[in-house]
Design a protein around this motif. Structure first.
Motif, PDB file in Angstrom:
ATOM      1  N   ARG A   1      42.175  36.214  48.379  1.00 48.77           N
ATOM      2  CA  ARG A   1      43.096  36.906  47.477  1.00 48.77           C
ATOM      3  C   ARG A   1      44.402  36.136  47.301  1.00 48.77           C
ATOM      4  NH1 ARG A   1      40.581  41.261  49.926  1.00 48.77           N
ATOM      5  NH2 ARG A   1      42.097  41.393  51.610  1.00 48.77           N
TER       6      ARG A   1
ATOM      7  N   ASN B   1      44.673  32.686  47.635  1.00 46.74           N
ATOM      8  CA  ASN B   1      44.499  31.350  47.072  1.00 46.74           C
ATOM      9  C   ASN B   1      43.565  31.266  45.869  1.00 46.74           C
ATOM     10  OD1 ASN B   1      46.004  29.544  49.030  1.00 46.74           O
ATOM     11  ND2 ASN B   1      44.754  30.763  50.412  1.00 46.74           N
TER      12      ASN B   1
ATOM     13  N   ALA C   1      41.915  34.397  44.045  1.00 49.60           N
ATOM     14  CA  ALA C   1      41.662  35.535  43.162  1.00 49.60           C
ATOM     15  C   ALA C   1      42.420  35.443  41.846  1.00 49.60           C
ATOM     16  CB  ALA C   1      42.016  36.838  43.871  1.00 49.60           C
ATOM     17  N   MET C   2      43.575  34.768  41.861  1.00 45.80           N
ATOM     18  CA  MET C   2      44.376  34.740  40.630  1.00 45.80           C
ATOM     19  C   MET C   2      43.650  34.011  39.508  1.00 45.80           C
ATOM     20  SD  MET C   2      45.082  32.277  42.804  1.00 45.80           S
ATOM     21  CE  MET C   2      46.536  32.213  43.804  1.00 45.80           C
ATOM     22  N   CYS C   3      42.757  33.091  39.841  1.00 47.84           N
ATOM     23  CA  CYS C   3      41.991  32.404  38.797  1.00 47.84           C
ATOM     24  C   CYS C   3      40.564  32.927  38.703  1.00 47.84           C
ATOM     25  CB  CYS C   3      41.940  30.905  39.074  1.00 47.84           C
ATOM     26  SG  CYS C   3      43.544  30.107  39.120  1.00 47.84           S
ATOM     27  N   HIS C   4      39.939  33.139  39.882  1.00 51.64           N
ATOM     28  CA  HIS C   4      38.511  33.457  39.883  1.00 51.64           C
ATOM     29  C   HIS C   4      38.243  34.952  39.897  1.00 51.64           C
ATOM     30  CE1 HIS C   4      37.018  29.342  40.262  1.00 51.64           C
ATOM     31  NE2 HIS C   4      37.993  29.106  41.115  1.00 51.64           N
ATOM     32  N   ASN C   5      39.261  35.781  39.867  1.00 55.67           N
ATOM     33  CA  ASN C   5      39.141  37.232  39.887  1.00 55.67           C
ATOM     34  C   ASN C   5      38.793  37.715  41.301  1.00 55.67           C
ATOM     35  OD1 ASN C   5      38.332  40.000  39.467  1.00 55.67           O
ATOM     36  ND2 ASN C   5      38.165  39.528  37.306  1.00 55.67           N
ATOM     37  N   SER C   6      39.268  38.881  41.651  1.00 60.17           N
ATOM     38  CA  SER C   6      39.033  39.367  43.012  1.00 60.17           C
ATOM     39  C   SER C   6      37.556  39.632  43.261  1.00 60.17           C
ATOM     40  CB  SER C   6      39.848  40.631  43.271  1.00 60.17           C
ATOM     41  OG  SER C   6      39.610  41.569  42.263  1.00 60.17           O
TER      42      SER C   6
ATOM     43  N   GLY D   1      35.381  35.094  37.772  1.00 59.83           N
ATOM     44  CA  GLY D   1      35.999  34.052  36.941  1.00 59.83           C
ATOM     45  C   GLY D   1      37.115  34.589  36.079  1.00 59.83           C
ATOM     46  N   GLY D   2      37.839  33.665  35.442  1.00 64.88           N
ATOM     47  CA  GLY D   2      38.960  34.082  34.607  1.00 64.88           C
ATOM     48  C   GLY D   2      39.381  32.961  33.677  1.00 64.88           C
ATOM     49  N   ALA D   3      40.322  33.295  32.781  1.00 58.89           N
ATOM     50  CA  ALA D   3      40.739  32.323  31.772  1.00 58.89           C
ATOM     51  C   ALA D   3      41.942  31.529  32.256  1.00 58.89           C
ATOM     52  CB  ALA D   3      41.089  33.047  30.481  1.00 58.89           C
ATOM     53  N   LEU D   4      42.008  30.269  31.854  1.00 58.08           N
ATOM     54  CA  LEU D   4      43.201  29.446  32.056  1.00 58.08           C
ATOM     55  C   LEU D   4      43.771  29.122  30.684  1.00 58.08           C
ATOM     56  CD1 LEU D   4      41.753  27.091  34.793  1.00 58.08           C
ATOM     57  CD2 LEU D   4      43.185  29.084  35.129  1.00 58.08           C
TER      58      LEU D   4
ATOM     59  N   MET E   1      41.313  22.838  38.781  1.00 58.16           N
ATOM     60  CA  MET E   1      41.470  23.506  40.078  1.00 58.16           C
ATOM     61  C   MET E   1      42.277  22.652  41.041  1.00 58.16           C
ATOM     62  SD  MET E   1      38.546  25.064  42.500  1.00 58.16           S
ATOM     63  CE  MET E   1      38.806  25.370  44.249  1.00 58.16           C
TER      64      MET E   1
ATOM     65  N   VAL F   1      34.875  43.009  35.487  1.00 59.58           N
ATOM     66  CA  VAL F   1      36.148  42.529  34.952  1.00 59.58           C
ATOM     67  C   VAL F   1      37.189  43.637  34.939  1.00 59.58           C
ATOM     68  CG1 VAL F   1      35.335  40.592  33.597  1.00 59.58           C
ATOM     69  CG2 VAL F   1      35.224  42.874  32.628  1.00 59.58           C
TER      70      VAL F   1
END
Lengths: 268, 358, 610
Positions: A157, A159, A161-166, A170-173, A201, A239
């Motif tokens: 959480r 390192n 979760a902010m990108c890959h979701n909790s 995954g997630g958007a950059l 990354m 999501v």
């Protein structure tokens, strides 16, 4: 597990099942684990052969973009000096490299891996021989034995979760780049990604996240993958509220309105 | 058949004739009205619905006591789920839907389906009522002498206007302490080591390789230790404003001299609290050196002193001046030199909150 | 020849003579039987003597409710609210509204030994330790979403059918306040578990409260009991969520329903329905069974959804930690428009004035937008009434196409709302559609201004053409799709005339015309515009904007004229006329439909006595 097979789960049983599952998915790979480096003369000879074979494969498949000596080509491909065996293994074994066409970022494509595990090892050996870089992980950090899932979750959480979701979905950059889903990704690939920081990354070297912490994070992700979070029914895309909104505005309220129409209509 | 425009000019409604309302259409009987068999079938269906409901209720109780709460299974189309939960929910739904569908089906097929009309009456009162109310009001006004005793009217108005204040003010004023200097300070200070969150390990400058990112808290404010030493409230406040993101950039791509000076060989530390509404700006893209906030997509350029390059934030992220201590560990050289986090009205004028302390 | 009867127009324009004879066979039950068996239940006597209950029953049991599926949208909201009250009470037995820090020691392995607030730990306990607790949590959350979806659709139905017109303006305002309170109630409830996602929501709330000019910092400190996050916000939101807001919600809801009883329900126009009556089913027994049954249906569907579809899995998100965040941080959908506005507003809107900070990039999209949306909704009925100058009571609904400008305004507003809402999921859209998040944001920024204009014109044109289509249908009948070839080789599609009941749906509406204000000269003797005249000018131009394109309903005279016209055209070739006549008759097999073809069109448009 079948729908009828009742499986009693105490936390320990859960861990056992987890490990069994991991063995299941990891068997094929485990057979191909590289042996621990030795100083044996024979091994050294094999290594030299590997480097030579790897160089040939590199020239045939990678040199167009990365240069004949892997020194990189401006605007096309980066230098591979110092990226290490871990990076080569991650990029090639997940099907990201060779890149079929220039894109914002390379995507995982495991169906299209056109090299054998042996060939990938040879290419990795070649690139590793150019300059020192991160090596492939030790098998003891991939068996997930004794891993602390809760500590892994906490580290995840902070390192990841902010990108890959909790939930690891995954997630958007920025500008079309994205952090891919971590579900269904091989343990070693997750480890190598943390170690080498592919594409956007960042790198999490062993001083930042110790090998044990990396193993904990992998164990946490495998816990999710094995359905450890599947309480309360089907998750819609995992999501968060976006999935809930999609469901309630389509199937949810659609069902209600269909029933309302039925109530409001005269019987035949 | 005809292609001419059938839209006439705007017409005045009152002078034109209109179609009359044809009245209620003839009633068409339902199957159950004319066919005794259909009627019996409908009644049977209603009974089945109600019976299913009762069975659902019993099944719920059985599931509640018999099924193991940890039982898992796979349902096609949904995947692996907790079967205990699903069983409880489905039986409850059966119990409820049985009653609902049964009652509606009953109403639709067997209860009278001929619509009836009920007259409406305007909500307004009759003239007689209006006159009576006018009389009552006038009587009240005059008989209480309000028309003559303006002092009573004024003082009563004043009393009623003020009586709520003793109730409201203590609540409102007691809700929280007024803001003072808190927003201008964090727990960072000269000499505090940068610690990895959540493991609490100190960081050597050499460990921060290019491309890596460290999520950092001040020494003494990491993990369980912070909660034990400072209490939960202070520890959470610390987490909300002391959080720092640490990366190493190639010094040659850093555009600002101040940014270079406040770092160590290209290692720079920035507040992780978004200057928009305060989410952690934690998404570091190591190839573009952009920091992205996942809440509202404010994007900061780390090579340019974390200035905003996209999104709703206005101000750059504040930089934490850092240096290296005798043992080679990264330490803060000072607190942040400006408030971290979202903007607030008094941000540029601390005197408004702190008075003479500013 | 013609039997057209001129009956009083407008609200009471029902033909009073000659009720339609019901040809149905004798029903299984007739009211006479009930009269014979009727016996006052003795147990009610003592109660009635002390409470006057029977009078209320007489009033209540006979009330008539019109039947239409769209009238049930509000009931979905109402019943979902009741479900929330029931399930919410269950949850309060275990939920601990405290931000006190504890170490988790429950059965969920990935959080064992992790520090968290008592609120979060007790939510985990409800989910994993209390049998059936997770079902109740999911029921509560799904019902809350159904509540707001039902409420939104109900409001849309009321708006687009003009049900907010006199005498219901006040009830519309109450409804708007209910909607605002409902989303605040939802946000408060969503925040209580203190998980990573909801905590991030509270963090954003803290940020946007801080953006209020002058008072922001003070207000935030008072609400949070000091600096963010403090230990006060969860207990405070809890008491607002379980006591303060529900009490106001239920109170306003009772007022809302009472006004529905006082006004009686609106109804769609149709044969026999007027502004002076309400046509439908009485409470006893039909409506009681339908509405009562629908409660169980709504509850049952919510239970089914809660059984099979996961919602708000707080254990996935982890406990709230202000230094952590997850990708895909969205609030529940009803807050999307505000959060989306925060994503779209550009940073340059923040400025500094005399060293004080004015964060318009935040304030506009949150503290201002939230009340603004609801204020605009609340005042709309009064604006429309002022523009139209219509002071009459309305109990018949309008079809959306018959109020083209209102429909267009409504949909344009909805399109703006949707743009803001979509902006909230720009990151989800970016990964699912493989687009750049930056492009999506820029497109949505543009769309916010462009889309409503396009939607307005398209919808208005669409409504007008639907109205023309209605006229066409009344004048020339329904297209049957059957092509007839005359002996001369000409082709005709046979049009079948509408019967009077079908036609009434298409001709009953009024056509407003722009106001022609005649209240005195606009300028005084010195040629200066008077303030009142200025308002009058605005009113006139608004009225013009609303109604200049009005398309009136067909009148009997027009219908007659159309048929003469058609007849002449057809009679150019006698054979053709004969053919049309034949086929027109042949297809008129709908019961109750007057059999008529174009050749005998003198009788079309006339009211026939059966």
């Amino acid at each position: 597990m079948t729908s009828l097979a009742a499986l009693r789960r105490s936390p320990i049983a859960l861990l056992v099942v987890l490990l069994l599952g991991l063995t299941f998915t990891g068997t094929a790979y485990a057979a191909l684990q590289p042996t621990a480096p030795t100083t044996d003369v024979a091994a050294a000879a094999t290594q030299a052969e590997d480097v030579e074979e790897g160089r040939k494969l590199f020239l045939a498949n990678c040199a167009t973009c990365h240069g004949t000596n892997a020194e990189g080509v401006d605007e096309v491909g980066p230098s591979l000096h110092g990226v290490g065996a871990a990076s080569v293994h991650f990029q090639v074994a997940t099907g990201r490299m060779p890149l079929p066409a220039p894109d914002v970022q390379a995507s995982r494509n495991e169906d299209q891996v056109k090299f054998s595990e042996r060939e990938i090892e040879q290419m990795a050996a070649y690139v590793a021989s150019l300059a020192p870089g991160p090596e492939r992980p030790d098998a003891q950090y991939l068996d997930l034995e004794g891993a602390d899932i809760a500590a892994g979750g906490a580290a995840y959480r902070t390192n990841c979760a902010m990108c890959h979701n909790s939930s690891g979905s995954g997630g958007a950059l920025t500008r079309g780049k994205f952090a891919p889903t971590l579900m269904g990704v091989d343990e070693e690939h997750i480890y190598e990604a943390m170690l080498t920081g592919p594409q956007a990354m960042p790198v999490f070297n062993d001083q930042n996240l110790t090998p044990q912490e990396k193993e904990n994070i992998i164990a946490f992700l495998k816990f999710i993958e094995e359905g450890g979070n599947a309480h309360g029914g089907a998750g819609i895309g995992n999501v968060g509220p976006a999935g809930d909104a999609l469901f309630i505005w389509t199937i949810g309220i659609g069902t209600m309105i269909a029933l309302a129409v039925w109530i409001g209509r005269k019987a035949a | 058949m005809s292609t001419h425009d059938n839209t006439p000019a705007v017409v005045d409604q009152t002078t034109h004739d209109r179609f009359p309302n044809p009245g209620m259409p003839p009633h068409r009987p339902r199957r159950a009205d004319v066919d005794e068999r259909a009627s019996r079938r409908a009644a049977l269906q209603v009974v089945i619905f109600f019976t299913l409901s009762a069975l659902g209720s019993i099944a719920f109780l059985v599931a509640y006591y018999v099924i193991d709460p940890e039982l898992k299974g796979t349902i096609i189309g949904i995947g692996e789920i907790n079967l205990f939960h699903a069983a409880l929910g489905v039986t409850m739904a059966m119990s409820l839907l049985g009653i609902g569908l049964g009652a509606v089906h009953w109403a639709k097929t067997l209860m009278p389906d001929e619509e009836v009309a009920e007259d409406r009456h305007p909500p307004a009162a009759s003239d007689e009522d209006k006159a009576a109310v006018a009389q009552q009001l006038s009587h009240g006004w005059r008989s209480s002498q309000l028309n003559r005793r303006t002092a009573i009217l004024g003082s009563a108005g004043g009393a009623l206007g003020l009586f709520a204040l003793p109730l409201i003010v203590p609540v409102a004023a007691g809700l929280g302490p007024r803001p003072r200097g808190e927003l201008y300070r964090t727990h960072w200070q000269d000499g505090l080591r940068l610690m990895i969150d959540p493991s609490g390990a100190p960081i050597r400058a050499a460990d921060v390789t290019q491309g890596s990112v460290f999520h950092v808290m001040p020494e003494g404010w990491v993990g369980h230790q912070a909660f034990e030493e400072h209490g939960a409230e202070e520890a959470m406040i610390s987490k909300s404003k002391d959080q720092v993101i640490l990366v190493r950039l190639d010094p040659s791509i850093i555009k600002s001299q101040k940014q270079r000076d406040w770092g160590v060989d290209g290692i720079v530390a920035y507040s992780k609290v978004c200057t928009h509404v305060g989410c952690p700006v934690a998404l570091y893209e190591q190839n573009t050196h952009h920091l992205l906030c996942p809440c509202h997509q404010s994007t900061f350029d780390m090579t340019d002193d974390c200035k905003v390059i996209f999104g709703p934030a206005k101000r750059p992220l504040p930089q934490l001046p850092i240096t290296v201590d005798d043992e080679g560990y990264l330490v803060a050289a000072d607190d942040f030199r400006e408030p971290v986090g979202p903007s607030f009205f008094e941000r540029e004028r601390p005197g408004l909150l702190m008075g003479d302390d500013a | 020849m013609s039997t057209t009867r001129h009956v009083p127009q407008g609200a009471d324009g029902v033909r009073t003579d000659g009720p339609v004879v019901d040809e149905a066979p004798p029903p299984a039950y007739s009211p006479d039987q009930a009269s014979r068996d009727a016996k006052f239940p003795g147990v009610l006597g003592p109660v009635d003597e002390r409470t006057g209950l029977v009078k209320a029953m007489r009033f209540g049991l006979g009330k008539v409710f019109p039947d239409h599926w769209s009238f049930l949208l509000g009931e979905i909201a109402m019943y979902s609210m009741v479900i929330c009250l029931i399930t919410g009470t269950f949850l309060t037995f275990w939920f601990v509204p405290s931000m006190g820090h504890i170490t988790y020691d429950g059965s969920y392995v990935p959080l064992k030994g992790v520090g968290m607030s008592e609120a979060y730990a007790s939510t985990l306990d409800i989910s994993f330790e209390v049998k059936g607790g997770l079902l109740m949590r999911q029921l509560h959350h799904w019902a809350a979403l159904f509540f707001i979806v039902g409420l939104a659709l109900h409001a849309a139905r009321v708006f687009f059918t003009g049900a907010f017109r006199k005498p219901r303006e006040l009830n519309w305002v109450i409804g708007v306040v209910l909607a605002l309170l409902a989303i605040i109630e939802g946000f408060a409830g969503y925040s209580l578990p203190d998980d990573l996602l909801s905590g991030t929501g509270i963090r954003a709330m803290n940020g946007f409260m801080m953006s209020a000019p002058v008072i922001g910092t003070w207000m935030t400190f008072f609400i949070f009991g000091g600096e963010f996050p403090g230990e006060a916000i969860i207990p405070r939101l809890f008491i607002a969520h379980v006591l303060l807001l529900p009490a106001i919600l239920v109170g306003l809801f009772v007022a809302h329903i009472s006004l529905v009883v006082i006004h009686k329900h609106t109804q769609f126009p149709g044969p026999g329905r007027t502004d002076g009556n309400v046509v439908g089913f009485p409470v006893m027994p039909v409506y009681a069974a339908k509405a009562g049954g629908f409660f169980f249906v709504v509850f049952g569907v919510t239970a089914l959804v809660s059984a099979l579809v996961q919602i708000n899995p707080v254990w996935v998100f982890g406990p709230y930690d202000p230094s952590q965040v997850t990708a895909g941080s969205q609030p529940d959908f009803y807050m999307w428009f505000s959060d989306g506005a925060l994503r779209l507003l550009p940073g340059f809107l923040e400025f500094t004035l005399f060293d004080t900070v004015w964060s318009m990039n935040i304030f506009l999209g949150s503290l201002l937008l939230l009340p603004l949306v609801f204020i605009i909704m609340g005042v709309y009925p009064f604006i429309e009434a002022w523009v139209t100058g219509d002071r009459r009571e309305h109990h018949l609904l309008q079809r959306p196409r018959n109020a083209p400008v209102r429909t267009a305004i409504g949909l344009a507003a909805i399109s703006m709302y949707l743009v803001l809402s979509l902006a909230t999921i720009n990151d989800i859209l970016a990964i699912k559609l493989q687009l750049s998040i930056n492009d999506i944001t820029i497109i949505l920024r543009t769309a916010f201004f462009v889309l409503p204009v396009i939607v307005f014109f398209v919808v208005k044109r669409l409504c007008l053409s639907l109205q023309r289509h209605d006229r066409e249908k009344v004048l020339h009948g329904r297209e049957t799709g059957r092509i007839v070839r005359t002996p001369e080789g000409r082709f005709f599609e046979v049009h079948e005339p509408l019967d009077e009941y079908e036609r009434w749906h298409l001709v009953n509406h009024e056509t407003p015309t722009p106001l022609a204000l005649t209240d005195g000269a606009e300028r005084d003797v010195h040629g200066v515009r008077r303030p009142a005249a200025l308002a009058g000018g605005l009113r006139r131009s608004l009225s013009n904007f609303f109604y200049k394109d009005s398309i009136p309903a067909v009148t009997p005279a027009e219908l007659a004229a159309a048929h003469h016209h058609g007849e002449h055209e057809a009679l150019d070739t006698p054979g053709a006329a004969a053919a049309i006549g034949q086929h027109g008759e042949a297809v008129s097999d709908i019961p109750g439909a007057p059999v008529s073809g174009h050749v005998e069109d003198e009788n079309v448009g006339a009211v026939r006595d059966s």
